[in-house]
Design an enzyme around this catalytic site. Structure first.
Site, PDB file in Angstrom:
ATOM      1  N   CYS A 334       0.843  -1.203   0.000  1.00 53.75           N
ATOM      2  CA  CYS A 334       0.000   0.000   0.000  1.00 53.75           C
ATOM      3  C   CYS A 334       0.880   1.256   0.000  1.00 53.75           C
ATOM      4  CB  CYS A 334      -0.970  -0.030   1.176  1.00 53.75           C
ATOM      5  SG  CYS A 334      -2.346   1.121   0.989  1.00 53.75           S
ATOM      6  N   HIS A 432      -3.626  -5.504   1.279  1.00 54.99           N
ATOM      7  CA  HIS A 432      -3.356  -5.881   2.659  1.00 54.99           C
ATOM      8  C   HIS A 432      -3.824  -7.318   2.875  1.00 54.99           C
ATOM      9  CE1 HIS A 432      -2.352  -1.827   4.002  1.00 54.99           C
ATOM     10  NE2 HIS A 432      -3.401  -1.373   3.332  1.00 54.99           N
TER      11      HIS A 432
END
Length: 487
Positions: A334, A432
């Site tokens: 991310c 994630h």
């Protein structure tokens, strides 16, 4: 509204509220009760994406698993994600409504409370019981006005409250007696009793103190929960559980993974499967020089440019260059993916002051931070092994550039995610939770240099942990008295 309700409040942050709620939800589920966890207001940088496509606290997603239900935004209607020491992103029913400082949020609280009560009513119509988790402590006098997270909610919902206190902090009797003393008369009246958490040793040694406390406060003890050293459950934001100390000396594990403990690290729950892996030594590094490692992971961040400045100030770019030169692997998740690119622009100041920063330059991509947040659960396959992968996206940036033409993941719904360097030594992803998928975890560890990764099933291990937690609570507490409001 038919659901019976019990609220768990703590004498301090990290007293064990989240864990106790998860354990109680598992106990009630095993008894055949359709139960939902609920946290009116949460402040955390660890979050998940619900089945309804909105964002909620990671701890509430775990509690939903304990209860055997799907995670939805109604379980956590107000989520605050700090971006600086003074401001936080405010998320209502899973969607961001902007950044606010404390004064702005205080003025916004009536609207936030409407969202809280709307979610509570919906849960009350769908479930038999609700176990509510407070936030911080109900005795924070400066936060009492307009409170929606602790006694303010309990009074509005007219629900009973049990207090939990952490004996590891010291002064546990003062914590309980002091908390009760600072409550109003009506608030004290709805406290049904207390529990003591994280006790080491023979609980009978506490008996004189418990008797005194019951006599002093008029509230019974529901039990003493032992310290559980190996309890690994998704946390809200417990960075205190992460050791920032670099490991020195003999490298005993087969693979050493280095994670910089940046000031605004987000979703550090990504690394729980690695922390539990028998062949992996997970090393969080703060201000001290990082030790040699096999895999360096740049984590997610709520303030990517600020965390990038932090890395530069501590010499991490030179460390990464040396790490790669000696054959190490680098992964960015991310915000970490964004850092690996050539440039990060924040023209509207969504994560701090407007402006742009040079990236680390290891992947040929640029990122623009925008107000709209991407939230979704996805599945796919890793491009370099064809192993199945799954995860969830929570990010405000949009990346573009030639590096994305060599993706890390092919998505089942079409399209792709992330990037890999031409030499295969650098991998970036927006997903994630990648290490929770057993096949993807094994493939990533093999890519990082572990020749024969042992298979681990993190989801199954979490289930066993929840059952163990429920067993411990059942054996340590007077559950019939504690759960009487739900009978």
């Amino acid at each position: 509204m038919s659901a019976r309700t019990l609220m768990i409040q703590g004498t301090a942050s990290d007293a064990g509220k989240s864990t106790l709620v998860a354990g109680l939800c598992r106990i009630l589920r095993r008894r055949g009760v359709l139960v939902a966890p609920f946290k009116p207001q949460n402040m955390a940088l660890n979050s998940a994406v619900g089945v309804d496509g909105g964002e909620l606290g990671r701890a509430q997603a775990l509690q939903a698993q304990a209860a055997g239900i799907a995670p939805t935004v109604d379980l956590n209607p107000v989520l605050l994600k700090p971006s600086t020491d003074r401001r936080a992103q405010v998320i209502i029913h899973g969607q961001s409504v902007g950044e606010m400082d404390a004064a702005e949020f205080h003025r916004f609280k009536p609207q936030a409370f409407e969202a809280v009560l709307a979610s509570y009513r919906r849960l009350g119509e769908a479930y038999d019981a609700i176990v509510v988790e407070g936030a911080g402590s109900p005795a924070e006098i400066n936060l009492r006005e307009g409170d929606i997270a602790n006694m303010g909610f309990a009074e509005a919902a007219d629900c009973p409250v049990a207090l939990v206190a952490d004996i590891e902090r010291g002064g546990v009797f003062a914590h309980i007696a002091g908390t009760l003393a600072l409550l109003s008369e009506s608030e004290r009246a709805r406290v049904t009793g207390f529990l003591i958490n994280r006790f080491r040793g023979d609980a009978r040694l506490l008996e004189p103190g418990l008797q005194w406390l019951t006599g002093h406060t008029g509230k019974p003890s529901f039990g003493v929960l032992p310290y559980l050293a190996d309890l690994r459950l998704d946390a809200e934001d417990s960075l205190s559980r992460l050791s920032p100390a670099a490991v020195r000396g003999v490298h005993t594990a087969a693979l050493r993974v280095i994670v910089p403990l940046t000031p605004k690290i987000a979703n550090h729950t990504d690394f729980e499967p690695l922390a539990a892996h028998p062949q992996v030594e997970l090393c969080y590094v703060g201000d001290e020089p990082p030790p040699p490692g096999d895999l360096l992971i740049l984590p997610g961040s709520k303030a990517v440019r600020a965390d990038l400045d932090w890395l530069r100030a501590r010499g991490w770019p030179a460390y990464i260059e040396r790490h790669l030169r000696y054959g190490g692997r680098v992964m960015g998740i991310c915000g970490g993916l964004q850092m690996l690119g050539r440039r990060i622009a924040d023209p509207e100041g969504v994560e701090g002051a407007a402006g742009e920063s040079a990236g680390l330059g290891w992947l040929d991509l640029t990122t623009t931070l925008l107000p709209g947040k991407r939230l979704r659960n996805v599945t796919g396959r890793l491009t370099f092994t064809d192993a199945p992968a799954r995860g969830y996206e929570i990010h405000m940036g949009r990346s573009c550039g030639p590096a994305l033409e060599r993706p890390a993941v092919r998505l089942d719904e079409g399209g792709s995610d992330g990037a890999m360097s031409a030499d295969g030594h650098i991998l970036g992803t927006y997903l994630h939770g990648m290490f929770e998928e057993p096949a993807a975890c094994a493939a990533l560890l093999r890519w990082a240099g572990l020749s024969e990764p042992q298979p681990i099933d993190h989801a199954a291990a979490r289930e066993r942990t929840l059952d163990h937690l429920a067993d411990v609570i059942e054996n340590s507490c007077d559950l019939e008295r504690l759960l009487a409001p739900l009978a």
